[in-house]
Structure formats: structure tokens, C-alpha cells
Motif scaffolding. Sequence first.
Motif, PDB file in Angstrom:
ATOM      1  N   TRP A   1       0.622  -0.238   1.706  1.00  0.00           N
ATOM      2  CA  TRP A   1       0.381   1.372   1.001  1.00  0.00           C
ATOM      3  C   TRP A   1      -0.781   2.137   1.570  1.00  0.00           C
ATOM      4  N   GLN A   2      -1.872   1.366   1.410  1.00  0.00           N
ATOM      5  CA  GLN A   2      -3.346   2.094   1.946  1.00  0.00           C
ATOM      6  C   GLN A   2      -3.401   2.230   3.446  1.00  0.00           C
ATOM      7  N   TRP A   3      -2.718   0.965   4.083  1.00  0.00           N
ATOM      8  CA  TRP A   3      -2.931   0.784   5.525  1.00  0.00           C
ATOM      9  C   TRP A   3      -2.111   1.970   6.188  1.00  0.00           C
ATOM     10  N   MET A   4      -0.989   2.267   5.692  1.00  0.00           N
ATOM     11  CA  MET A   4       0.006   3.443   6.230  1.00  0.00           C
ATOM     12  C   MET A   4      -0.393   4.840   5.696  1.00  0.00           C
ATOM     13  N   PHE A   5      -0.729   4.828   4.447  1.00  0.00           N
ATOM     14  CA  PHE A   5      -1.003   6.156   3.627  1.00  0.00           C
ATOM     15  C   PHE A   5      -2.280   6.695   3.406  1.00  0.00           C
ATOM     16  N   GLY A   6      -3.159   5.648   3.339  1.00  0.00           N
ATOM     17  CA  GLY A   6      -4.358   6.037   3.093  1.00  0.00           C
ATOM     18  C   GLY A   6      -4.640   5.621   1.398  1.00  0.00           C
ATOM     19  N   MET A   7      -6.137   5.692   1.321  1.00  0.00           N
ATOM     20  CA  MET A   7      -6.505   5.514   0.049  1.00  0.00           C
ATOM     21  C   MET A   7      -6.466   6.729  -0.982  1.00  0.00           C
ATOM     22  N   PRO A   8      -5.875   6.557  -2.230  1.00  0.00           N
ATOM     23  CA  PRO A   8      -5.735   7.733  -3.120  1.00  0.00           C
ATOM     24  C   PRO A   8      -7.315   8.177  -3.557  1.00  0.00           C
TER      25      PRO A   8
END
Length: 391
Positions: free
Chosen positions: A193-200
Motif C-alpha cells: 500500500w505505502q510502497w505504491m500509494f505513499g504514506m497517509p
Amino acid sequence: MKNVHIGIVGYGNIGSAHAHCILSGTISGLKLTAICDIDENKLCVAQKAAPTVDLFSSYKEMIVSGVVDAVLICTPHYLHPQIAIFAFEKGLHVLTEKPAGVYTLQVEKMNTAARRAGTVYGIMFNQRANSLYRQARELIKSGRLGQTKRLAWIITNWYRTQAYYDSGDWRATWSGEGGGVLMNQAPHNLDLWQWMFGMPARLRAVCNVGKYHNIEVEDEAAIYAEYENGATATFLTSTGEYPGTNRLEITGDSGKIVIEHGILHFWELSMSERTYCFDKNNSVTEPEIKHQELSPQQHENAHAYILQNFTDSILKGTGLLAPGYDGLNELSIANAAYLSAWTDQWVSLPVDGHLFLEQLKNQVEQSDKKNKITNCNIPSGKYSSRWDIHW
């Protein structure tokens, strides 16, 4: 250096599987020279499987023995940072199983020790090796998806039985494992999730404890996250559904990605949806859409892929697919989700590590000692299908 001499700490299910993989000669340039475990029975099993390998009951003795250049950490989660830090202090390379640790404060110390050592530092995020996730990440990072809008992941096919949870006194406890599905199975997906979309920027979460099993940690979790640019993410996971679902959907203003059933679908718009939306001349027609269907480029053993990449990084300077430092990002999301569930509040990221640790200690103090443990957890030396990506 012609070969990397590696020692494995923890000869359980995954440790024995990694050992078998290395001993088979699958990983070019990697030699297994030591195995460590505090359980004498497991060391006996290890001796039969690897009679020429040095055996240790203390990871510190193994690390200072001179027979290893690198360490592969396969112990329960709380021990990952302390073993890694000691190895870094002795100048060794480190590859750790996921998660990097249980709470961010200890992993931050591990990352600091890694930077000070300057050695190679990897984490076993083996699902990054899957070509579909790598292609999805490239579509996002290259800008073809446009401005990101939404990520939605239903990943409920991490099914586990009660016998699985009963197979170890550390499993599914706050004191031994440090969490449930978010800490054991879903770290792979939280990382992707974070690798593709970044950190929320912030999130809210619900973690249902023992909904489907007799355990003291969550076996179902739902996360809703928000980003600085207005994008959102929803994440649903469980170990209590069968058959479960694995569907990832990512949208941007220039297209949509869906990964399901082992296929990546990409719909690419001829123009930005945001531009089209506010163009007064576009009241009737819609942007043209080009559809692509991508299948996996190769069917590699993902664990072996990470082991080879780690070895090549030491011997050839190859970049790591899964740097150990990235483990902090995935763990931050998990810690924030727990903190949100415990406090019934929004939690901002980076997560407040001190507040989380305080809350975690409360959970650990209430942790129960298991009364019944099944004695079926004999290291098999094989990679289990339950660790594969299931579509």
C-alpha cells in the motif's frame, strides 16, 4: 568477497524454509554457515537437515563467532530489532523477516544502528517481487495514473484456523506477537500500500479482537486513511473468511488500476478527468479510454528473489528491492491503526511512538498465558503455500 556466509536466527517454519532454500544452492553466492535457536529440539532438527552448519543457542555467540558475514532474523517479532542492532554493531549485514518490529520506537533505533554500520539492510517483503505490484507502482510513479485519488484493498484471504493459532505460545498474543492480522499476515499488504500509494497523513481504524478465533488480538481490521492531496485509502483484512478476497483498486485522475485474480487491468484516459470535468465544452462526450491487461511477467519464488537480491547487494552493490528502512513505514500504519482502535480517535502519521508504546504496554499487561499448545509445529524446511499470494 566471493560468497556471503549467512547465519539464521530462529529455526521455525520460515527459518527452516529459508535454510532449505539456501542449502539447495538456489541462491547464487549465499552460503548457510550457522543456525541459531534457543529450542534444543529445533537445533536437533537443524543438525539433521544441515550437518555441516555450525549450531548456536545464543545469537550473540553466533554473531561474534566469525563464521557469518550476515544474519537472517526469523524470530518472534519483538526480538527482530535487538538482534539486528547487535549484528549492526558487529559490522554484519542484516536481513530481517517482517515486521521490522512491534513498535516504531524500537525500529527507529534499529534503523539508526543500520545507518551507523553502513552495511546492507533488507527486509523480507517478498510480495514486492510480484511483477503485478511492481508494474502498478511504475504506472503510479511514472505519472500515467495521474493525480492519485483513491486506494481500496480488500485482502481477506489470509485464512487461518484455530489450530494455527494454538501451535505456539507466542502466537496471537500481545506479549508474544504484538498483534494479530495487522502484525503477522497483512504487513505485506500494508507495505505494498505505502510502497505504491505513499504514506497517509492520518487514519481511523476498527480492529475486531477474536471475532473468528479464540485469541486476544485482532483477526479482522478496517482502516480508512486520508492524504495531504485529498486522496483516500480503505483497507479491509481478516483471517476469518474462507474463501476470502484479494482485490486492489487504485484510481487517479488519468486512469484506474485493478489487480484481482492474478491479472492487472489498467484503464488509461485520453485526458485528465479533472480537466475534462471543468471544461465547459465537455457536457456530453466522455474521455476516450484505453484498456490494458497485464499478466505476471514471471512466476518466481518470491522469498528466493529477496534472498538473491540481498546477496547481490552485498557482493555487487545491487539496489535492494526491499530496504530494511522501509519496514518503519508499514509498521507506522499498523501502529496507528491499533492506536486509533484503542482510543477511538483519528491518528496522525508519523505515529506518536511514545503514546503507542504506552498503550501497547497496557495490552501486554493484560496478555494471558496460553494453557494449551499443540505440538505440531515441527520445522518442515519447506515454504508453505499459506505465504503465497492468493488470488
